[in-house]
Design an enzyme around this catalytic site. Structure first.
Site, mmCIF file in Angstrom:
data_model
loop_
_atom_site.group_PDB
_atom_site.id
_atom_site.type_symbol
_atom_site.label_atom_id
_atom_site.label_comp_id
_atom_site.label_asym_id
_atom_site.label_seq_id
_atom_site.Cartn_x
_atom_site.Cartn_y
_atom_site.Cartn_z
ATOM 1 N N CYS A 380 -30.921 -15.275 29.064
ATOM 2 C CA CYS A 380 -31.228 -14.401 30.193
ATOM 3 C C CYS A 380 -31.696 -15.199 31.405
ATOM 4 O O CYS A 380 -30.876 -15.769 32.107
ATOM 5 C CB CYS A 380 -32.221 -13.323 29.755
ATOM 6 S SG CYS A 380 -32.161 -11.891 30.850
ATOM 7 N N HIS A 506 -29.767 -10.803 25.349
ATOM 8 C CA HIS A 506 -30.789 -11.359 24.457
ATOM 9 C C HIS A 506 -30.281 -11.371 23.016
ATOM 10 O O HIS A 506 -30.392 -10.370 22.314
ATOM 11 C CB HIS A 506 -32.066 -10.521 24.540
ATOM 12 C CG HIS A 506 -32.794 -10.682 25.824
ATOM 13 N ND1 HIS A 506 -33.747 -11.650 26.021
ATOM 14 C CD2 HIS A 506 -32.686 -10.024 26.991
ATOM 15 C CE1 HIS A 506 -34.209 -11.572 27.261
ATOM 16 N NE2 HIS A 506 -33.582 -10.587 27.879
ATOM 17 N N GLU A 508 -31.539 -12.823 20.534
ATOM 18 C CA GLU A 508 -32.612 -12.916 19.533
ATOM 19 C C GLU A 508 -32.935 -11.590 18.847
ATOM 20 O O GLU A 508 -33.401 -11.571 17.717
ATOM 21 C CB GLU A 508 -33.879 -13.524 20.162
ATOM 22 C CG GLU A 508 -34.610 -12.669 21.199
ATOM 23 C CD GLU A 508 -34.097 -12.843 22.625
ATOM 24 O OE1 GLU A 508 -32.907 -13.184 22.802
ATOM 25 O OE2 GLU A 508 -34.877 -12.619 23.566
HETATM 26 N N1 GLN Z 1 -35.975 -12.226 35.719
HETATM 27 C C1 GLN Z 1 -34.598 -12.166 35.374
HETATM 28 C C2 GLN Z 1 -33.949 -10.834 35.745
HETATM 29 O O1 GLN Z 1 -34.645 -9.865 35.957
HETATM 30 C C3 GLN Z 1 -34.377 -12.469 33.908
HETATM 31 C C4 GLN Z 1 -34.918 -11.422 33.011
HETATM 32 C C5 GLN Z 1 -35.075 -11.887 31.578
HETATM 33 O O2 GLN Z 1 -35.055 -13.073 31.291
HETATM 34 N N2 GLN Z 1 -35.260 -10.952 30.668
HETATM 35 O O3 GLN Z 1 -32.747 -10.736 35.800
#
Ligand code: GLN
Length: 541
Positions: A380, A506, A508
């Site tokens: 992410c 994600h 995970e």
């Molecule tokens: N801050 C970034 C976004 O809002 C990544 C978010 C995250 O890593 N969950 O896109």
């Protein structure tokens, strides 16, 4: 008719209630019952999405985009069933609904009160979980500790449920072991049982959480003060492999006791498959070190799913795992100890995150991984920063950045998704939940997933700016996963590196013991190859 098991906690929070609840679920599932869960969080937030992971641990994301308590992660990992936003209830949700109804005039003429309006809403939500999939048993875990002011309406609702449904109350409480005298101290546990009784609840089972297995005398004492037969007292002691807890409780006969007291049909739980999986976590294989470079490294609960996903992958690859927690802010300050951890690691992972603090440190860690050709996985925010690093150092766009930290950057390679532009409320408004991704054939991602379509969970507002897609590709950054409309980058990789991959989603949250998520498995496999090369070099010298 569904049956309800309430799990309460005593003495201190974080005593392992979630794992005990998940373990009871696992034991019942292994007996052939369908199980569902409700985690109750007595805070006023509507969901966990707006909580700081530093104080509350990670935000777990469900398929349907719920931003929930991390205990839902344990339910998923132990039972391999998907949770939804409905499986997490907070005071905020309860009051939101009760106030909505009051305004809609549904209670006209009545004085709206905690008992019965609020407690009725709590009971409705508990029963809704049973209706969702028609579960035989719903396990309701009440967060926090008995006696907390916030929890009172929930304990009251649970007490009332006893009059309406078939219920079983399991109280999980800390028993302190004094090393100096070799004694188990149960006084705090006794007080917490009394506190539970003050709420009108007599536990049916007590699970003592202790450093080591309690002795018979302690068990008898707990039973006596708890007004319970000795057979109703169990112990969940410390273990290196958390997935062993269902086996530990099952061996003490917890499954049989629950079944008997909920008048379910007997039969021994069959945990043999699970036992085999647990054994893989006790491998004597080579040690593999993974550096996780993030902002919340002093509370590793913030990265619980990542930690577990790494463990699942290591167990699967027959390796022992050591995680080196690298503090991104210290990297930013040039702290040598952090760099030596990056050096020592066989692979580097940059997890999700928000905001400017520590972001340059993470970019440095990514640069380290790319230029040294160390196996790398970005998740992410980790993907977004890998794109920033690539734009700066390969494309030569010196001031490239994400508009999340630098709204004025001349090269906004990471930018807000268009639909986020007019979002005003922070809660529940990110791009959330499970969405399809098309995986390009012939790529590393394809070799890992072995499929041209996968579904993964998201939680982000920013994305790789489409205006830069072509330039990034031309310079060698491969987009191996895209949203089906080809607009949105989901997976990036560098084909000329040993293992350099990052995902906008994600991975995970979808990893399970015995079924590691492919990008984690790939990271561990690539890191293991590094371990072998190092060993060969040592031999040769
Ligand atoms: N801050 C970034 C976004 O809002 C990544 C978010 C995250 O890593 N969950 O896109």
């Amino acid at each position: 008719m569904p049956k309800y098991i309430f799990v309460t906690g005593g003495v201190v929070s974080s005593v392992g209630k979630g794992t005990v609840a998940a373990s009871i679920g696992k034991i019942l599932q292994s007996k052939g019952y369908s199980v569902d869960f409700l985690k109750i969080d007595p805070y006023v937030n509507v969901d966990a999405g707006t909580l700081n992971p530093y104080s509350h641990g990670e935000v777990f994301v469900t398929d349907d985009g719920g931003e929930t308590d991390l205990d839902l992660g344990w339910y998923e990992r132990f039972l391999d069933i998907p949770m939804s936003r409905l499986n997490n209830l907070t005071t905020g949700q309860v009051f939101q609904e009760v106030i909505r109804r009051e305004r809609a005039g549904e209670y006209l003429g009545q004085c709206v009160q905690i008992v019965t309006h609020v407690t009725d809403e709590i009971k409705r939500r508990i029963k809704m979980v049973a209706d969702r999939r028609g579960a035989d048993i719903v396990i309701v875990e009440i967060g926090g500790t008995v006696g907390d002011i916030e929890g009172q309406p929930f304990y009251e609702a649970a007490r009332q449920m006893k009059l309406e449904e078939e219920t079983l109350f399991v109280h999980v409480s800390l028993v302190i072991y004094l090393k100096t005298t070799g004694e188990f101290k149960t006084k705090a546990l006794q007080h917490s049982v009394n506190e539970l009784r003050r709420a009108g609840i007599q536990p049916d089972i007590i699970v003592a959480r202790s450093e080591r297995m309690i002795d018979e005398t302690t068990k008898r004492k707990i039973a006596l003060f708890g007004t319970l037969p000795k057979e109703a007292v169990f112990c969940s002691y410390d273990t290196d492999v958390i997935y062993e807890v269902p086996l530990i409780l099952s061996e003490q006969g917890l499954g049989e006791y629950v079944v008997e007291h909920l008048s379910l049909k007997g039969g021994k739980p069959d945990l043999s498959e699970w036992r085999k999986i647990v054994e893989t976590f006790k491998s004597n294989g080579p040690l593999v070190k993974i550096a996780v470079c993030g902002k919340y490294t002093s509370l590793t609960d913030s990265y619980i799913s990542i930690k577990e996903a790494l463990k699942h992958a290591a167990a699967h690859e027959n390796a022992r795992l050591e995680i080196l927690w690298v503090d991104a802010e210290k990297v930013e300050r040039g702290d040598l100890s952090e760099f030596s951890m990056l050096e020592e690691a066989d692979g580097i992972l940059v997890p999700g995150g928000f905001g400017k603090r520590g972001s340059e440190g993470k970019i440095t860690a990514i640069n380290f991984a790319r230029t040294r050709n160390k196996p790398f996985l970005g998740i992410c925010f980790g993907l977004q920063l890998a794109v920033v690093e690539f734009a700066r150092n390969v494309l030569g766009l010196k001031d490239a950045n994400s508009t999340e930290h630098d709204p004025e950057t001349p090269h906004p390679v990471i930018d807000l998704m268009p639909e986020q532009l007019d979002v005003e409320q922070k809660g529940g408004t990110m791009r959330l939940g499970s969405l399809p991704i098309t995986v390009k054939e012939g790529t590393l991602a394809y070799s890992l997933y072995n499929s041209s379509i996968v579904h993964k969970r998201h939680r982000h507002r920013y994305e790789v700016n489409p205006a830069y897609h072509e330039r990034l590709n031309r310079a060698g950054l491969l987009f191996s996963g895209m949203s089906p409309d080809k607009r949105r980058v989901e997976i990036i990789e560098l084909p000329d590196k040993k293992y350099f991959i990052a995902t906008q989603y994600h991975p995970e949250f979808m990893s399970r013991p015995g079924k590691p998520e492919p990008v984690f498995r790939g990271l561990i496999a690539a890191a293991l190859a590094e371990v072998k090369i190092k060993a060969m070099k040592v031999k040769a010298s």
